[in-house]
Design an enzyme around this catalytic site. Structure first.
Site, short mmCIF file in Angstrom:
data_model
loop_
_atom_site.label_atom_id
_atom_site.label_comp_id
_atom_site.label_asym_id
_atom_site.label_seq_id
_atom_site.Cartn_x
_atom_site.Cartn_y
_atom_site.Cartn_z
N LYS A 1 0.81 -1.20 0.00
CA LYS A 1 0.00 0.00 0.00
C LYS A 1 0.86 1.27 0.00
CE LYS A 1 -3.28 -2.25 3.13
NZ LYS A 1 -3.60 -2.32 4.59
N GLY A 2 2.13 1.09 0.38
CA GLY A 2 2.98 2.25 0.68
C GLY A 2 3.14 3.26 -0.43
N GLU B 1 7.49 2.48 -6.01
CA GLU B 1 7.62 2.05 -4.61
C GLU B 1 7.76 3.28 -3.71
OE1 GLU B 1 7.30 -0.14 -2.54
OE2 GLU B 1 8.07 -2.10 -3.07
N ASP B 2 7.39 3.11 -2.45
CA ASP B 2 7.65 4.19 -1.49
C ASP B 2 9.09 4.13 -1.00
OD1 ASP B 2 7.07 1.79 -0.24
OD2 ASP B 2 6.14 2.71 1.49
N ASP C 1 14.39 -0.68 0.88
CA ASP C 1 15.05 -0.85 2.17
C ASP C 1 16.11 -1.95 1.98
OD1 ASP C 1 15.58 -1.14 4.88
OD2 ASP C 1 13.51 -0.97 5.50
N LYS D 1 17.19 3.56 1.34
CA LYS D 1 17.94 3.49 2.59
C LYS D 1 19.17 2.61 2.35
CE LYS D 1 15.09 3.17 6.47
NZ LYS D 1 14.36 2.31 7.45
N PHE E 1 13.58 4.76 11.20
CA PHE E 1 12.23 4.23 10.97
C PHE E 1 11.36 5.38 10.48
CE2 PHE E 1 8.16 2.64 11.26
CZ PHE E 1 8.07 1.36 11.81
N VAL E 2 11.08 5.38 9.18
CA VAL E 2 10.37 6.52 8.59
C VAL E 2 8.88 6.24 8.43
CG1 VAL E 2 12.23 7.77 7.48
CG2 VAL E 2 11.26 5.78 6.34
N ASP F 1 3.83 3.57 6.81
CA ASP F 1 3.01 3.38 8.01
C ASP F 1 3.80 3.00 9.24
OD1 ASP F 1 3.52 0.73 6.80
OD2 ASP F 1 2.27 0.00 8.44
N ARG G 1 -0.16 6.70 7.34
CA ARG G 1 0.22 6.79 5.93
C ARG G 1 -0.17 8.17 5.37
NH1 ARG G 1 1.54 1.57 4.05
NH2 ARG G 1 0.41 -0.12 5.03
#
Ligand code: PRP
Length: 185
Positions: free
Chosen positions: A52-53, A108-109, A112, A140, A161-162, A168, A174
């Protein structure tokens, strides 16, 4: 007159601002302009948002792509530990039309560890698109385990941790209009 989102009551929220809404808007417009230039002679451009990001980023980015793109969504979930990407991922919801012969841009958001989008790009390539590119708002690098080429990158961020702008904390926040990080984490 254009109204901007109301500021959140930061005292209640345990986040510090990492990237402001204004900085995001500027960068997203730049990425959209670059994609418009790169794809101006292409037909059948399909932008696939990874649920969902990516949805907030996708909604803004798509409006800065001045071409008749199609939008699709794909759902992915990682097995195992909820906070650590295992590298084993499952497609929970597929795109609604074949992508063979199409120019695909995956949105993508965040990249990682790189496992999620690495798997996804590999899977989508087997469907023989004409081309495939990746747009990610965040990267990241300190956490990256799998090499992934990001063609359109918003921001490189430190290992925090963003949250917000699609990302989320336990499915909440979000809709925060900026990228924050959990302080003390
Ligand atoms: C997040 C994010 C990426 C992935 C990145 O998704 O949206 O898809 O993790 O992590 P990786 O590079 O370590 O694989 P998440 O599983 O949290 O689901 P969401 O998009 O619904 O928040």
């Amino acid at each position: 007159m254009v109204s901007s989102p109301k500021p959140w009551n930061r005292e209640k929220e345990p986040f510090a601002e990492l990237i402001s809404a204004a900085a995001i808007a500027t960068r997203v417009a730049e990425l959209g302009a670059k994609i418009t230039e790169d794809y101006k002679d292409k037909e059948d451009v399909v932008v696939i948002g990874v649920l969902k990001g990516s949805v907030i980023f996708l909604a803004d980015l798509a409006r800065h792509i001045a071409l008749p793109i199609k939008l699709e969504f794909i759902g992915i979930s990682s097995y195992g530990d909820a906070t650590v990407s295992s590298g084993v991922v499952q497609i929970t919801q597929d795109v609604s039309t074949p992508i063979e012969g199409k120019h695909v841009i995956v949105v993508e958001d965040i990249v990682d560890t790189g496992h999620t989008v690495g798997y996804l790009l590999e899977n989508l390539k087997t469907r023989r698109p004409a081309s495939i590119a990746l747009a990610s708002l965040l990267h990241k690098p300190e956490r990256q385990e799998r090499d992934v080429k990001i063609d359109y990158l918003g921001f490189t961020i430190p290992n925090k941790f963003v949250v917000g702008y699609g990302l989320d904390v336990a499915q909440q926040y979000r809709n925060l209009p900026y990228i924050g990080y959990v302080t003390g984490a």
